[in-house]
Design a protein around this motif. Structure first.
Motif, PDB file in Angstrom:
ATOM      1  N   LEU A 109      -2.512   7.307  -6.454  1.00 47.79           N
ATOM      2  CA  LEU A 109      -3.696   8.152  -6.327  1.00 47.79           C
ATOM      3  C   LEU A 109      -4.387   7.933  -4.968  1.00 47.79           C
ATOM      4  CD1 LEU A 109      -5.410  10.216  -7.881  1.00 47.79           C
ATOM      5  CD2 LEU A 109      -6.787   8.306  -8.740  1.00 47.79           C
ATOM      6  N   VAL A 110      -4.496   6.646  -4.564  1.00 46.22           N
ATOM      7  CA  VAL A 110      -5.091   6.333  -3.264  1.00 46.22           C
ATOM      8  C   VAL A 110      -4.253   6.940  -2.141  1.00 46.22           C
ATOM      9  CG1 VAL A 110      -5.613   4.448  -1.642  1.00 46.22           C
ATOM     10  CG2 VAL A 110      -6.241   4.240  -4.057  1.00 46.22           C
ATOM     11  N   ALA A 111      -2.937   6.794  -2.233  1.00 49.89           N
ATOM     12  CA  ALA A 111      -2.045   7.348  -1.203  1.00 49.89           C
ATOM     13  C   ALA A 111      -2.181   8.869  -1.123  1.00 49.89           C
ATOM     14  CB  ALA A 111      -0.601   6.959  -1.503  1.00 49.89           C
ATOM     15  N   TRP A 112      -2.332   9.528  -2.254  1.00 51.48           N
ATOM     16  CA  TRP A 112      -2.480  10.989  -2.276  1.00 51.48           C
ATOM     17  C   TRP A 112      -3.778  11.419  -1.575  1.00 51.48           C
ATOM     18  CZ3 TRP A 112      -5.943  14.247  -5.068  1.00 51.48           C
ATOM     19  CH2 TRP A 112      -5.610  15.603  -5.009  1.00 51.48           C
ATOM     20  N   PHE A 113      -4.879  10.724  -1.877  1.00 53.35           N
ATOM     21  CA  PHE A 113      -6.152  11.041  -1.223  1.00 53.35           C
ATOM     22  C   PHE A 113      -6.081  10.828   0.288  1.00 53.35           C
ATOM     23  CE2 PHE A 113      -8.352  10.568  -5.424  1.00 53.35           C
ATOM     24  CZ  PHE A 113      -8.990  11.800  -5.409  1.00 53.35           C
ATOM     25  N   LEU A 114      -5.434   9.730   0.699  1.00 57.73           N
ATOM     26  CA  LEU A 114      -5.320   9.452   2.128  1.00 57.73           C
ATOM     27  C   LEU A 114      -4.451  10.501   2.824  1.00 57.73           C
ATOM     28  CD1 LEU A 114      -4.911   5.562   2.007  1.00 57.73           C
ATOM     29  CD2 LEU A 114      -6.918   6.839   2.788  1.00 57.73           C
ATOM     30  N   ARG A 115      -3.419  10.960   2.100  1.00 51.61           N
ATOM     31  CA  ARG A 115      -2.533  11.953   2.699  1.00 51.61           C
ATOM     32  C   ARG A 115      -3.258  13.290   2.884  1.00 51.61           C
ATOM     33  NH1 ARG A 115       1.304  11.319  -0.483  1.00 51.61           N
ATOM     34  NH2 ARG A 115       1.106  13.086  -1.899  1.00 51.61           N
ATOM     35  N   ILE A 116      -4.016  13.724   1.890  1.00 52.46           N
ATOM     36  CA  ILE A 116      -4.724  15.006   2.032  1.00 52.46           C
ATOM     37  C   ILE A 116      -5.900  14.886   3.002  1.00 52.46           C
ATOM     38  CG2 ILE A 116      -4.038  15.767  -0.270  1.00 52.46           C
ATOM     39  CD1 ILE A 116      -6.868  15.180  -1.229  1.00 52.46           C
ATOM     40  N   ALA A 117      -6.320  13.637   3.270  1.00 51.17           N
ATOM     41  CA  ALA A 117      -7.379  13.429   4.263  1.00 51.17           C
ATOM     42  C   ALA A 117      -6.807  13.324   5.673  1.00 51.17           C
ATOM     43  CB  ALA A 117      -8.171  12.168   3.915  1.00 51.17           C
ATOM     44  N   ASP A 118      -5.490  13.508   5.787  1.00 44.55           N
ATOM     45  CA  ASP A 118      -4.796  13.478   7.078  1.00 44.55           C
ATOM     46  C   ASP A 118      -4.871  12.112   7.768  1.00 44.55           C
ATOM     47  OD1 ASP A 118      -3.873  16.108   7.015  1.00 44.55           O
ATOM     48  OD2 ASP A 118      -5.781  16.894   7.802  1.00 44.55           O
ATOM     49  N   VAL A 119      -4.959  11.043   6.973  1.00 39.45           N
ATOM     50  CA  VAL A 119      -4.865   9.694   7.546  1.00 39.45           C
ATOM     51  C   VAL A 119      -3.397   9.453   7.890  1.00 39.45           C
ATOM     52  CG1 VAL A 119      -5.184   7.220   7.142  1.00 39.45           C
ATOM     53  CG2 VAL A 119      -6.823   8.878   6.183  1.00 39.45           C
ATOM     54  N   PRO A 120      -3.094   8.985   9.106  1.00 39.94           N
ATOM     55  CA  PRO A 120      -1.688   8.760   9.494  1.00 39.94           C
ATOM     56  C   PRO A 120      -0.954   7.853   8.509  1.00 39.94           C
ATOM     57  CG  PRO A 120      -3.122   8.584  11.400  1.00 39.94           C
ATOM     58  CD  PRO A 120      -4.033   8.684  10.211  1.00 39.94           C
ATOM     59  N   PHE A 121       0.252   8.289   8.127  1.00 36.81           N
ATOM     60  CA  PHE A 121       1.066   7.551   7.152  1.00 36.81           C
ATOM     61  C   PHE A 121       1.250   6.088   7.550  1.00 36.81           C
ATOM     62  CE2 PHE A 121       5.268   6.101   5.741  1.00 36.81           C
ATOM     63  CZ  PHE A 121       5.185   6.311   4.386  1.00 36.81           C
ATOM     64  N   ASN A 122       1.621   5.847   8.815  1.00 32.54           N
ATOM     65  CA  ASN A 122       1.887   4.481   9.258  1.00 32.54           C
ATOM     66  C   ASN A 122       0.618   3.629   9.375  1.00 32.54           C
ATOM     67  OD1 ASN A 122       4.661   4.783   9.412  1.00 32.54           O
ATOM     68  ND2 ASN A 122       4.579   5.608  11.500  1.00 32.54           N
ATOM     69  N   THR A 123      -0.531   4.262   9.215  1.00 31.76           N
ATOM     70  CA  THR A 123      -1.777   3.507   9.230  1.00 31.76           C
ATOM     71  C   THR A 123      -2.101   2.935   7.856  1.00 31.76           C
ATOM     72  OG1 THR A 123      -2.677   4.866  11.016  1.00 31.76           O
ATOM     73  CG2 THR A 123      -4.268   3.635   9.674  1.00 31.76           C
ATOM     74  N   TYR A 124      -1.960   3.781   6.818  1.00 26.25           N
ATOM     75  CA  TYR A 124      -2.391   3.317   5.494  1.00 26.25           C
ATOM     76  C   TYR A 124      -1.284   2.683   4.663  1.00 26.25           C
ATOM     77  CZ  TYR A 124      -0.474   7.620   3.306  1.00 26.25           C
ATOM     78  OH  TYR A 124       0.341   8.619   2.861  1.00 26.25           O
ATOM     79  N   MET A 125      -0.019   3.093   4.875  1.00 19.64           N
ATOM     80  CA  MET A 125       1.043   2.628   3.992  1.00 19.64           C
ATOM     81  C   MET A 125       1.238   1.108   4.030  1.00 19.64           C
ATOM     82  SD  MET A 125       2.967   3.209   1.543  1.00 19.64           S
ATOM     83  CE  MET A 125       2.664   4.968   1.453  1.00 19.64           C
ATOM     84  N   PRO A 126       1.356   0.441   5.193  1.00 14.70           N
ATOM     85  CA  PRO A 126       1.532  -1.021   5.164  1.00 14.70           C
ATOM     86  C   PRO A 126       0.341  -1.744   4.542  1.00 14.70           C
ATOM     87  CG  PRO A 126       1.179  -0.241   7.411  1.00 14.70           C
ATOM     88  CD  PRO A 126       1.389   0.966   6.567  1.00 14.70           C
ATOM     89  N   ILE A 127      -0.862  -1.202   4.753  1.00 13.67           N
ATOM     90  CA  ILE A 127      -2.053  -1.826   4.160  1.00 13.67           C
ATOM     91  C   ILE A 127      -2.029  -1.664   2.645  1.00 13.67           C
ATOM     92  CG2 ILE A 127      -4.574  -1.710   4.039  1.00 13.67           C
ATOM     93  CD1 ILE A 127      -4.558  -0.749   6.944  1.00 13.67           C
TER      94      ILE A 127
END
Length: 378
Positions: free
Chosen positions: A92-110
């Protein structure tokens, strides 16, 4: 027969679907940091771990392999439950970050690191709760005279589940804490062994249990897991050899002061050819003007025990769900799944237990020993 097979297949498919979901997340996380993961090897290892508890029940395998598989499988049950809670939240967090256009390589490792740390933290915290006992003290007044006895100190430990996981090291902790209490009486309200008696005998756990001492004796009742392995007669024999009497629909008068009654477990209704008697039948010949303490492993039908004249009822079985959020379920299944309540004039205490079933992990519950200080009317 067809209905049983259908239910089994449904459970198996559900378990398989859940583990495919968990396994995919694990593979995804590993592949993110390394492109050299061989998918076939990963899935073989993953499903061996996921089904290892079941494999550990296959008797054709050598004993050491079966015990190792059961150990791995027990811990995996905890991992699976934590995954069912954490992974959908992570998705759910990943989905929100993706629709917010947060760069994938920024949020995924965290996100991967955060979920991994949460897993580790829950396992460490749960292990601490499972292996470090806490002593809970209850002070109870029973409005009946008990001869010349004014006060009684009781040590209570339910659900030891002694076997391949809960062993002599943890049992020694029980012995040491009980010695410190200096109780008049020690009570074990069921599930002393974990299904089969073989590890109890192989590891000579009776030598450690024999160190439990109390002036008024040590008593136990059978729990459902004491029946499951089909070794109830041998279990009773082993207990009585070290001075622990297992009450099976029996009562005893202790110190000419109070009665101690012990019921067979509810499982005896289907497993034991002799069944088990009702509370009313068990207590019908007792003098109810004396205090009556009763052990009944599973906490059911408090009203019947209160009506029969029981003053203090001691139960276990629930583990308080053992780890969250299972305690939300046990709270709704049982009238009391843990702690103390007053049912009419009867005191009821349900323990979360000393040992564990499956994974040695506890969240929202603790490994506990009860210290009861019971005062009688002068």
């Amino acid at each position: 027969m067809y209905k049983t097979i259908s239910i089994f297949v449904l459970i198996l498919l559900t378990y398989l679907a859940i583990n495919i979901y968990i396994g995919w997340h694990g593979l995804y996380a590993l592949s993110y940091f390394s492109a050299n993961i061989i998918h076939t090897v990963y899935w073989v290892i993953f499903f061996v771990v996921a089904f290892s508890y079941l494999f550990g029940r296959i008797k054709v395998l050598p004993g050491s392999i079966r015990r190792f598989m059961q150990l791995i499988g027990s811990y995996y049950f905890a991992v699976m439950e934590f995954a069912i809670i954490l992974l959908p939240l992570a998705d759910l967090v990943a989905w929100f970050l993706r629709i917010a256009d947060v760069p994938f390589n920024t949020y995924m490792p965290i996100l991967i690191a955060a979920v991994s740390l949460l897993f580790l933290g829950l396992l460490v915290w749960g292990s601490w709760n499972a292996w470090v006992p806490i002593v809970r003290t209850y002070e109870i007044d029973i409005d009946k005279p008990a001869g010349d006895l004014q006060e009684l100190r009781i040590a209570v430990a339910s659900d030891l589940h002694l076997g391949n996981i809960v062993e002599n090291r943890h049992l020694t902790r029980l012995v040491e804490r009980v010695k410190d209490m200096q109780p008049d009486l020690v009570l074990l309200p069921g599930d002393v062994i974990d299904d089969v008696i073989e590890p109890f005998m192989r590891k000579e756990m009776s030598k450690v249990m024999s160190q439990l001492q109390a002036p008024f004796g040590i008593y136990a009742v059978p729990g459902n897991h004491d029946y499951y392995g089909g070794h109830i007669k041998e279990y009773v024999k082993q207990m009585e050899a070290i001075g622990i009497r297992v009450l099976q629909d029996e009562s005893v008068l202790i110190h000419d002061s109070f009665y101690l009654a012990g019921r067979k477990d509810k499982a005896a209704e289907t497993i034991d050819p002799a069944g088990r008697v009702s509370v009313q039948e068990l207590l019908q010949d007792l003098n109810v003007t004396r205090p009556i303490i009763m052990m009944d492993h599973q906490p059911y039908h408090f009203d019947k025990a209160a009506a029969a004249g029981v003053d203090l009822l001691l139960c276990g079985h629930t583990h308080r769900g053992q780890f969250a959020p299972n305690h939300w379920i046990t709270r709704r299944v049982f009238e009391l799944d843990w702690g103390y309540m007053l049912k009419e004039k009867m005191h009821v205490i349900v323990s979360s237990g000393f040992g564990t079933w499956g994974p040695p992990i506890r969240l929202a519950s603790r490994c506990e020993i009860l210290e009861l200080i019971v005062r009688f009317r002068s």
